[in-house]
Design a protein around this motif. Structure first.
Motif, PDB file in Angstrom:
ATOM      1  N   ASP A 230     -12.977  -1.928   6.931  1.00 19.85           N
ATOM      2  CA  ASP A 230     -12.629  -1.259   5.665  1.00 19.85           C
ATOM      3  C   ASP A 230     -13.301   0.109   5.592  1.00 19.85           C
ATOM      4  O   ASP A 230     -12.679   1.099   5.222  1.00 19.85           O
ATOM      5  CB  ASP A 230     -13.080  -2.121   4.488  1.00 19.85           C
ATOM      6  N   GLN A 233     -11.650   2.634   7.800  1.00 18.38           N
ATOM      7  CA  GLN A 233     -10.345   3.172   7.422  1.00 18.38           C
ATOM      8  C   GLN A 233     -10.366   3.899   6.075  1.00 18.38           C
ATOM      9  O   GLN A 233      -9.469   4.670   5.780  1.00 18.38           O
ATOM     10  CB  GLN A 233      -9.272   2.084   7.436  1.00 18.38           C
ATOM     11  N   ILE A 234     -11.391   3.676   5.279  1.00 19.34           N
ATOM     12  CA  ILE A 234     -11.400   4.282   3.945  1.00 19.34           C
ATOM     13  C   ILE A 234     -12.195   5.592   3.911  1.00 19.34           C
ATOM     14  O   ILE A 234     -11.802   6.553   3.268  1.00 19.34           O
ATOM     15  CB  ILE A 234     -11.994   3.282   2.927  1.00 19.34           C
ATOM     16  N   HIS A 239      -6.919   8.080   9.044  1.00 19.10           N
ATOM     17  CA  HIS A 239      -6.947   6.693   9.514  1.00 19.10           C
ATOM     18  C   HIS A 239      -5.822   6.514  10.522  1.00 19.10           C
ATOM     19  O   HIS A 239      -4.663   6.810  10.239  1.00 19.10           O
ATOM     20  CB  HIS A 239      -6.756   5.738   8.315  1.00 19.10           C
ATOM     21  N   THR A 276      -7.728  -6.693   4.182  1.00 22.54           N
ATOM     22  CA  THR A 276      -7.440  -5.379   3.607  1.00 22.54           C
ATOM     23  C   THR A 276      -6.038  -4.913   3.984  1.00 22.54           C
ATOM     24  O   THR A 276      -5.663  -4.928   5.163  1.00 22.54           O
ATOM     25  CB  THR A 276      -8.467  -4.341   4.112  1.00 22.54           C
ATOM     26  N   SER A 278      -3.435  -1.776   3.975  1.00 21.50           N
ATOM     27  CA  SER A 278      -3.371  -0.308   3.876  1.00 21.50           C
ATOM     28  C   SER A 278      -1.920   0.105   3.842  1.00 21.50           C
ATOM     29  O   SER A 278      -1.145  -0.251   4.748  1.00 21.50           O
ATOM     30  CB  SER A 278      -4.017   0.350   5.097  1.00 21.50           C
ATOM     31  N   ARG A 282      -4.015   8.068   0.834  1.00 18.74           N
ATOM     32  CA  ARG A 282      -4.463   8.051  -0.562  1.00 18.74           C
ATOM     33  C   ARG A 282      -3.415   8.747  -1.458  1.00 18.74           C
ATOM     34  O   ARG A 282      -2.917   9.817  -1.129  1.00 18.74           O
ATOM     35  CB  ARG A 282      -5.793   8.814  -0.627  1.00 18.74           C
ATOM     36  N   ASP A 286      -5.830   7.537  -6.638  1.00 19.77           N
ATOM     37  CA  ASP A 286      -6.541   6.493  -5.883  1.00 19.77           C
ATOM     38  C   ASP A 286      -8.027   6.849  -5.803  1.00 19.77           C
ATOM     39  O   ASP A 286      -8.371   8.013  -5.562  1.00 19.77           O
ATOM     40  CB  ASP A 286      -5.988   6.383  -4.455  1.00 19.77           C
ATOM     41  N   ASP A 288     -10.150   6.004  -3.490  1.00 17.64           N
ATOM     42  CA  ASP A 288     -10.586   6.275  -2.120  1.00 17.64           C
ATOM     43  C   ASP A 288      -9.391   6.164  -1.189  1.00 17.64           C
ATOM     44  O   ASP A 288      -8.266   5.934  -1.617  1.00 17.64           O
ATOM     45  CB  ASP A 288     -11.712   5.318  -1.699  1.00 17.64           C
ATOM     46  N   GLY A 289      -9.671   6.288   0.110  1.00 18.44           N
ATOM     47  CA  GLY A 289      -8.594   6.194   1.099  1.00 18.44           C
ATOM     48  C   GLY A 289      -8.471   7.482   1.887  1.00 18.44           C
ATOM     49  O   GLY A 289      -8.966   8.531   1.467  1.00 18.44           O
ATOM     50  N   PHE A 293      -2.467   9.096   7.294  1.00 20.63           N
ATOM     51  CA  PHE A 293      -2.348   7.701   7.740  1.00 20.63           C
ATOM     52  C   PHE A 293      -1.329   7.660   8.884  1.00 20.63           C
ATOM     53  O   PHE A 293      -0.169   8.021   8.708  1.00 20.63           O
ATOM     54  CB  PHE A 293      -1.865   6.859   6.554  1.00 20.63           C
TER      55      PHE A 293
END
Ligand code: SF4
Length: 474
Positions: A230, A233-234, A239, A276, A278, A282, A286, A288-289, A293
């Protein structure tokens, strides 16, 4: 494909492993942890067998329509603002990931535990191109410090004891107090957590695998027990998910079904600690994130397995149950296989991914006792597929000469029933005499590989055919 295995040296590796007591002691823990845990978890779930059927059927359905589900997944990822990249092989996957890292200006990447990145040899590739990968799963971090590969797909450092880990930490963490106490697992864990926390914050890109890709939502799903995936990736701005194509499932409901099988089969938990989902980068609002991607979909030989006698292997959810219950793995550990994927699942998968020529020994690294199939949550017929590889090994003249000669001798006898009967009766009589009162043989010409490690029980009574004939007369 890059990252071809060293499984051609399996017999030599296996002999070395058998003569390594610390390794054997470390592997022995699998019985009291993973095997017992699985048993308890399954005994507490009456519908487990029905779930196995459901899991098998839904994966078989997905594989029959793999192209459709992958395209649906791709559309949903793009709808959510993400990017999908298709990689035919390991080299292409590595190059795509490096390009994304370069575009992000990455010098350090954090990684969640991912066997698929091991399969493509991502760490060595990134390091060779100026990007520093940092493993964040504790087991993976330990073996990265040791310069090793995982010896198990869910417990990569199962072959290492805590004294070895303490020595590795002292060697690697030279900025810490040399007099600190590292005697207990909890102090090792605390030290790794402190060191890795810094790495998480410094990373430019986070790379994870995926336990599932969900076609209906474009989500990637990871399950972990440490939460490291987590954070990988956050926290970074980018990511990247590297996943093989067979990880796709149609719906979230399907994820829920297989999840009930996965943790119980892997670690004996009802659920892993973190699950989790995804979906894209983000969004505004949001908390976070990542800002970007990317999903890299890897084939690496899998589409060629579709429609063959090895298609069922693509149902594998990498739980490791077949490995934990395999008497061969339990005798030699994972490194002896010389492949990223050890044990029964690895012995089926490795020749499919890398070719039989470099991995023909692996199909013989099995007693065909059937325990692997009996515990596989996806009901994958592993022994049947191992036999298929043995047939192909024989057809392609890859079988060792001694084994071919043995089979030729057996065929000679099997084609002559009277000679066969006479020979087996003589052999049974001779072996019983040789064993004497002990009833077991401790050494035997042509079977030294067996009697070196265990006694061979002497035949009792007549041969199978003579006993069968006697029953027929009653
Ligand atoms: S083959 Fe079956 S038991 Fe083995 S890792 Fe895959 S799903 Fe688990």
């Amino acid at each position: 494909m890059s990252g071809a295995p060293a499984s051609a040296t399996f017999p030599k590796n296996a002999r070395a492993a058998l003569a390594n007591p610390p390794l054997l002691k470390a592997i022995a823990h699998i019985e009291e942890t993973l095997v017992s845990g699985r048993r308890r978890a399954i005994d507490a779930l009456p519908e487990f067998e029905a779930l196995r059927d459901a899991g098998r059927d839904l994966k078989a359905h997905t594989l029959a329509h793999l192209d459709l589900y992958l395209e649906a997944f791709e559309r949903k990822v793009m709808d959510a603002g993400g990017h999908v990249h298709w990689a035919a092989d390991a080299a292409e996957a590595n190059s795509i990931i490096l390009d994304i890292c370069k575009a992000a200006g990455a010098r350090t990447v954090t990684k969640g535990k991912s066997m698929i990145t091991e399969e493509v040899g991502l760490n060595a590739f990134l390091e060779g191109n100026g990007v520093r990968p940092v493993e964040t799963d504790l087991g993976e971090y330990i073996i990265q410090l040791r310069g090793e590969t995982p010896s198990h797909i869910i417990a990569p450092a199962v072959h290492v004891n805590k004294e070895q880990v303490a020595a590795d930490f002292r060697r690697a963490h030279t900025d810490l107090d040399p007099r600190r106490n590292l005697d207990e697992p909890v102090s090792l864990l605390a030290e790794a957590r402190g060191v890795l926390r810094e790495r998480f914050l410094a990373a430019d890109v986070g790379i994870t695998g995926a336990n599932f890709l969900v076609a209906e939502t474009g989500s990637t799903v990871i399950v972990t027990n440490e939460g490291n995936g987590d954070l990988s990736q956050i926290l970074p701005k980018t990511h990247i998910v590297l996943a093989s194509i067979e990880k796709v499932v149609p719906t979230l409901e399907d994820v829920a079904t297989i999840m009930r099988l996965l943790a119980r089969s892997a670690t004996g938990q009802e659920m892993s600690v973190y699950t989790t989902f995804s979906t894209g980068p983000r969004r505004p609002g949001d908390p976070d994130g990542p800002e970007a991607f990317h999903v890299v979909l890897l084939d690496n030989g899998r589409s060629a397995m579709l429609g063959t006698e090895f298609e069922d292997m693509l149902r594998c959810i990498r739980c490791g149950a077949c490995i934990n219950h395999c008497p061969v793995y339990r005798s030699i550990g994972g490194h002896a296989y010389g492949s990223v994927y050890p044990g029964p699942m690895g012995s089926v998968l490795t020749p499919s991914l890398y070719g039989l020529e470099t991995s023909a020994h692996l199909a013989n690294a099995s007693t065909l006792c059937g325990r692997c199939e009996s515990v596989c949550p996806m009901r994958i017929p592993l022994p049947k597929m191992l036999r298929h590889w043995r047939e192909k090994e024989f057809e392609r003249h890859l079988t060792p000469r001694k084994a071919r000669l043995g089979l030729a001798a057996w065929r000679l006898l099997a084609n002559r029933p009277r000679l066969y009967g006479l020979t087996t009766r003589l052999a049974a009589w001779g072996l019983a005499r040789l064993a004497g009162k002990s009833g077991a043989l401790t050494s035997l010409p042509l079977a030294g590989g067996w009697t070196k490690w265990r006694d061979l029980p002497a035949p009792e009574g007549g041969t199978f055919r003579t006993e069968w004939a006697k029953r027929g007369r009653h």
